[in-house]
Design a protein around this motif. Structure first.
Motif, mmCIF file in Angstrom:
data_model
loop_
_atom_site.group_PDB
_atom_site.id
_atom_site.type_symbol
_atom_site.label_atom_id
_atom_site.label_comp_id
_atom_site.label_asym_id
_atom_site.label_seq_id
_atom_site.Cartn_x
_atom_site.Cartn_y
_atom_site.Cartn_z
ATOM 1 N N GLY A 95 42.982 33.382 47.220
ATOM 2 C CA GLY A 95 43.112 31.935 47.619
ATOM 3 C C GLY A 95 41.707 31.361 47.553
ATOM 4 O O GLY A 95 40.934 31.845 46.746
ATOM 5 N N GLY A 96 41.763 29.780 46.986
ATOM 6 C CA GLY A 96 40.411 29.260 46.384
ATOM 7 C C GLY A 96 40.403 27.583 46.120
ATOM 8 O O GLY A 96 41.876 26.599 46.723
ATOM 9 N N ARG A 97 39.879 27.321 44.802
ATOM 10 C CA ARG A 97 39.919 26.181 44.673
ATOM 11 C C ARG A 97 41.478 25.971 43.122
ATOM 12 O O ARG A 97 40.216 26.730 42.509
ATOM 13 C CB ARG A 97 38.925 25.486 44.915
ATOM 14 N N ALA A 107 38.356 33.949 48.061
ATOM 15 C CA ALA A 107 38.865 34.768 48.834
ATOM 16 C C ALA A 107 40.631 35.796 48.055
ATOM 17 O O ALA A 107 41.300 35.714 46.822
ATOM 18 C CB ALA A 107 39.530 34.135 50.036
ATOM 19 N N VAL A 108 39.651 36.914 47.808
ATOM 20 C CA VAL A 108 40.857 37.918 47.054
ATOM 21 C C VAL A 108 40.652 39.229 48.701
ATOM 22 O O VAL A 108 39.816 39.874 49.150
ATOM 23 C CB VAL A 108 39.930 39.010 45.830
ATOM 24 N N ALA A 109 42.071 39.330 48.951
ATOM 25 C CA ALA A 109 42.637 40.801 49.803
ATOM 26 C C ALA A 109 43.486 41.479 49.166
ATOM 27 O O ALA A 109 44.669 41.069 48.776
ATOM 28 C CB ALA A 109 42.836 39.979 51.037
ATOM 29 N N MET A 162 37.668 41.746 52.233
ATOM 30 C CA MET A 162 38.040 40.364 51.614
ATOM 31 C C MET A 162 36.798 39.712 51.115
ATOM 32 O O MET A 162 35.917 39.331 51.622
ATOM 33 C CB MET A 162 38.845 39.758 52.649
ATOM 34 N N THR A 163 37.244 40.105 49.361
ATOM 35 C CA THR A 163 36.083 39.130 48.504
ATOM 36 C C THR A 163 36.635 38.152 48.097
ATOM 37 O O THR A 163 37.956 37.522 48.581
ATOM 38 C CB THR A 163 35.889 40.925 47.365
ATOM 39 N N GLY A 164 35.221 37.562 47.295
ATOM 40 C CA GLY A 164 35.860 36.286 46.372
ATOM 41 C C GLY A 164 36.174 36.808 44.643
ATOM 42 O O GLY A 164 36.297 35.937 43.613
ATOM 43 N N SER A 165 36.158 38.101 44.386
ATOM 44 C CA SER A 165 36.293 38.690 43.376
ATOM 45 C C SER A 165 37.343 39.732 42.895
ATOM 46 O O SER A 165 37.646 40.384 43.914
ATOM 47 C CB SER A 165 35.301 38.527 42.641
ATOM 48 N N LEU A 166 38.219 39.818 41.646
ATOM 49 C CA LEU A 166 39.118 40.412 41.887
ATOM 50 C C LEU A 166 38.398 42.112 40.402
ATOM 51 O O LEU A 166 36.900 42.110 40.513
ATOM 52 C CB LEU A 166 39.896 40.405 40.107
ATOM 53 N N GLU A 167 38.304 42.823 41.722
ATOM 54 C CA GLU A 167 38.487 44.103 41.094
ATOM 55 C C GLU A 167 37.809 45.090 40.157
ATOM 56 O O GLU A 167 39.448 44.281 39.533
ATOM 57 C CB GLU A 167 37.637 45.393 42.276
ATOM 58 N N ASP A 168 37.512 46.266 38.858
ATOM 59 C CA ASP A 168 38.478 46.378 37.906
ATOM 60 C C ASP A 168 39.734 46.735 38.287
ATOM 61 O O ASP A 168 40.597 46.811 36.501
ATOM 62 C CB ASP A 168 37.473 47.048 37.130
ATOM 63 N N GLN A 169 39.926 47.270 39.249
ATOM 64 C CA GLN A 169 41.325 48.302 38.844
ATOM 65 C C GLN A 169 43.008 47.154 39.089
ATOM 66 O O GLN A 169 43.427 47.190 38.146
ATOM 67 C CB GLN A 169 41.486 48.821 40.613
#
Length: 160
Positions: free
Chosen positions: A81-83, A107-109, A1-8
């Motif tokens: 998720g986020g603000r 958060a990005v899953a 899980m990260t806080g950013s979107l990947e290129d795909q």
């Protein structure tokens, strides 16, 4: 899980017509979720959405800016998720008082499953509402042109 979107993820969002289920909580902690489609990806950490300024999501986000969202499109199943932050901007094309809301991702899953091809939900307007396709394209273009450079007057706006 990260806080950013990947290129795909970004490619799937740009190439498809994603929809999302946005979840917020009211002042008692009761959850509220609803389908939204007027949102665009601005960068790997930021979405911007047009929400009905009179609606429950806006009331909830002004009280508690935390959100969760499931983003769905062909071969895209993301839990984010986020603000939320309200931006001072107007969407002349929106047929209702639209609040422009920056969704900062914390958060990005990616919830896709191996060996499973996901077909995202979709929608289209019936003949009596076909003009809404053009309205939607214009609103999405206005959202995509949102300038996120500071200083934006950000904060709780209880006027809506």
């Amino acid at each position: 899980m990260t806080g950013s979107l990947e290129d795909q993820h970004a490619s799937a969002m740009i190439d498809g017509r994603p929809v999302a289920v946005l979840a917020t909580t009211d002042e008692t902690g009761r959850p509220h979720s609803a389908l939204i489609s007027w949102f665009v990806l601005l960068d790997s950490h930021t979405l911007v959405a047009a929400l009905d300024g009179r609606g429950r999501h806006c009331r909830n986000l002004r009280n508690d800016p935390r959100f969760a969202m499931q983003i769905l499109a062909d071969d895209l199943v993301l839990a984010v998720g986020g603000r939320a932050e309200f931006l001072t901007a107007e969407l002349p094309s929106a047929p209702f008082p639209a609040a422009v809301v920056r969704l900062v991702l914390e958060a990005v899953a990616d919830q896709r499953q191996p060996q499973m091809r996901f077909r995202g939900p979709g929608y289209e307007f019936d003949a009596a509402k076909r003009h809404r396709d053009g309205v939607e394209r214009q609103v999405l273009a206005e959202l995509a042109a949102t300038d996120l450079r500071p200083p934006w007057p950000i904060g709780r706006d209880d006027s809506a």
